[in-house]
Enzyme design. Structure first.
Site, PDB file in Angstrom:
ATOM      1  N   LYS A   1      24.901 -29.401   1.231  1.00 18.83           N
ATOM      2  CA  LYS A   1      25.412 -30.722   1.580  1.00 18.83           C
ATOM      3  C   LYS A   1      26.032 -30.642   2.964  1.00 18.83           C
ATOM      4  O   LYS A   1      26.700 -29.655   3.296  1.00 18.83           O
ATOM      5  CB  LYS A   1      26.479 -31.169   0.566  1.00 18.83           C
ATOM      6  CG  LYS A   1      27.128 -32.503   0.892  1.00 18.83           C
ATOM      7  CD  LYS A   1      28.203 -32.863  -0.132  1.00 18.83           C
ATOM      8  CE  LYS A   1      28.877 -34.171   0.239  1.00 18.83           C
ATOM      9  NZ  LYS A   1      29.918 -34.557  -0.725  1.00 18.83           N
TER      10      LYS A   1
ATOM     11  N   ASN B   1      27.821 -28.609   9.714  1.00 20.58           N
ATOM     12  CA  ASN B   1      27.396 -27.254  10.092  1.00 20.58           C
ATOM     13  C   ASN B   1      28.358 -26.171   9.614  1.00 20.58           C
ATOM     14  O   ASN B   1      28.428 -25.095  10.205  1.00 20.58           O
ATOM     15  CB  ASN B   1      27.210 -27.159  11.617  1.00 20.58           C
ATOM     16  CG  ASN B   1      26.224 -28.185  12.138  1.00 20.58           C
ATOM     17  OD1 ASN B   1      25.145 -28.357  11.579  1.00 20.58           O
ATOM     18  ND2 ASN B   1      26.598 -28.901  13.200  1.00 20.58           N
ATOM     19  N   ARG B   2      29.072 -26.457   8.558  1.00 23.72           N
ATOM     20  CA  ARG B   2      30.007 -25.507   7.950  1.00 23.72           C
ATOM     21  C   ARG B   2      31.169 -25.128   8.871  1.00 23.72           C
ATOM     22  O   ARG B   2      31.882 -24.159   8.611  1.00 23.72           O
ATOM     23  CB  ARG B   2      29.285 -24.232   7.470  1.00 23.72           C
ATOM     24  CG  ARG B   2      28.275 -24.478   6.331  1.00 23.72           C
ATOM     25  CD  ARG B   2      28.966 -25.051   5.111  1.00 23.72           C
ATOM     26  NE  ARG B   2      28.118 -25.152   3.954  1.00 23.72           N
ATOM     27  CZ  ARG B   2      27.423 -26.242   3.609  1.00 23.72           C
ATOM     28  NH1 ARG B   2      27.460 -27.322   4.389  1.00 23.72           N
ATOM     29  NH2 ARG B   2      26.698 -26.263   2.525  1.00 23.72           N
ATOM     30  N   LEU B   3      31.386 -25.887   9.937  1.00 24.33           N
ATOM     31  CA  LEU B   3      32.543 -25.645  10.796  1.00 24.33           C
ATOM     32  C   LEU B   3      33.710 -26.483  10.291  1.00 24.33           C
ATOM     33  O   LEU B   3      34.204 -27.394  10.962  1.00 24.33           O
ATOM     34  CB  LEU B   3      32.211 -25.969  12.255  1.00 24.33           C
ATOM     35  CG  LEU B   3      31.180 -25.051  12.915  1.00 24.33           C
ATOM     36  CD1 LEU B   3      30.929 -25.472  14.363  1.00 24.33           C
ATOM     37  CD2 LEU B   3      31.656 -23.595  12.877  1.00 24.33           C
ATOM     38  N   HIS B   4      34.135 -26.167   9.085  1.00 20.34           N
ATOM     39  CA  HIS B   4      35.160 -26.950   8.401  1.00 20.34           C
ATOM     40  C   HIS B   4      36.511 -26.838   9.110  1.00 20.34           C
ATOM     41  O   HIS B   4      36.807 -25.847   9.777  1.00 20.34           O
ATOM     42  CB  HIS B   4      35.308 -26.482   6.956  1.00 20.34           C
ATOM     43  CG  HIS B   4      34.020 -26.392   6.226  1.00 20.34           C
ATOM     44  ND1 HIS B   4      33.136 -27.452   6.128  1.00 20.34           N
ATOM     45  CD2 HIS B   4      33.442 -25.360   5.541  1.00 20.34           C
ATOM     46  CE1 HIS B   4      32.088 -27.084   5.412  1.00 20.34           C
ATOM     47  NE2 HIS B   4      32.248 -25.819   5.049  1.00 20.34           N
TER      48      HIS B   4
END
Length: 214
Positions: free
Chosen positions: A10, A192-195
């Site tokens: 997601k 992009n998973r750069l939370h």
């Protein structure tokens, strides 16, 4: 048995979080997020949290419990002190709680020390519960082995008759814990998973705010 979940993905894009915009007080930041999640809808129990403890066997264990109150002292929940989690907390007061709110792509992790609430606090909360929940607290010797469900239901029925026209007293072994926080981490899903991860750590009398790598 095998199930490949590699394609369960997601992209998170519902919000952002930065050290320049969060509240200086983590409890206030918690309250802001809590009501934003509640008002957005889509979560059945916004106050559901995962409580993790360390048992006498040395293993960590997490389970979902319900947050019933929070204030500057900490986060309150109620349980049987003789249950597995109750005993674990009384042996090791270091615990963690976490909230996951997928509707807003948010998570909060909190570390702290759990201590019993006052007797008056426990009595007042117990009195506010529906009678069925009060009786359930007496019926269930929480975490103990039971022969079958029929045994529980028979005990409940007998208690319903006993307390039909009476107030139900709080059992001595039942009451509240307040988790006094020492660290917060607010997590906001990002593309992009750069939370975004913002941590509050107690530093003397103040909270130190830091950004963590995702």
């Amino acid at each position: 048995m095998r199930d490949n979940l590699h394609d369960y993905r997601k992209n998170y894009e519902k919000g952002a979080l930065d050290v320049t915009t969060v509240d200086e007080n983590p409890m206030q930041q918690f309250q802001t997020w809590f009501y934003e999640v509640k008002d957005a809808g889509g979560v059945d129990e916004v106050n559901a949290m995962t409580l993790s403890t360390i048992g006498s066997d040395g293993y960590p264990k997490g389970r979902v419990v319900l947050l019933k109150k929070y204030d500057e002292a900490g986060f309150y929940f109620y349980t049987n002190y003789e249950s597995e989690k109750g005993k674990a907390i009384l042996e090791n007061s270091k615990v963690s709680i976490s909230f996951f709110w997928p509707n807003m792509e948010r998570q909060i992790l909190i570390k702290g020390m759990a201590v019993k609430t006052s007797a008056s606090d426990s009595i007042n909360y117990f009195a506010s519960r529906p009678k069925g929940s009060q009786l359930g607290a007496i019926v269930s010797k929480q975490s103990s082995v039971v022969k079958n469900r029929e045994e529980l239901e028979a005990t409940l029925q007998a208690l319903e008759e006993t307390y039909m026209d009476k107030e139900v007293p709080k059992p001595d072994y039942w009451g509240g814990f307040v988790i006094q926080p020492t660290e917060f981490e607010f997590w906001q899903g990002r593309p992009n998973r750069l939370h975004d991860r913002i941590r509050y750590r107690i530093d003397g009398l103040d909270w130190k705010i830091e950004r963590l790598a995702p």
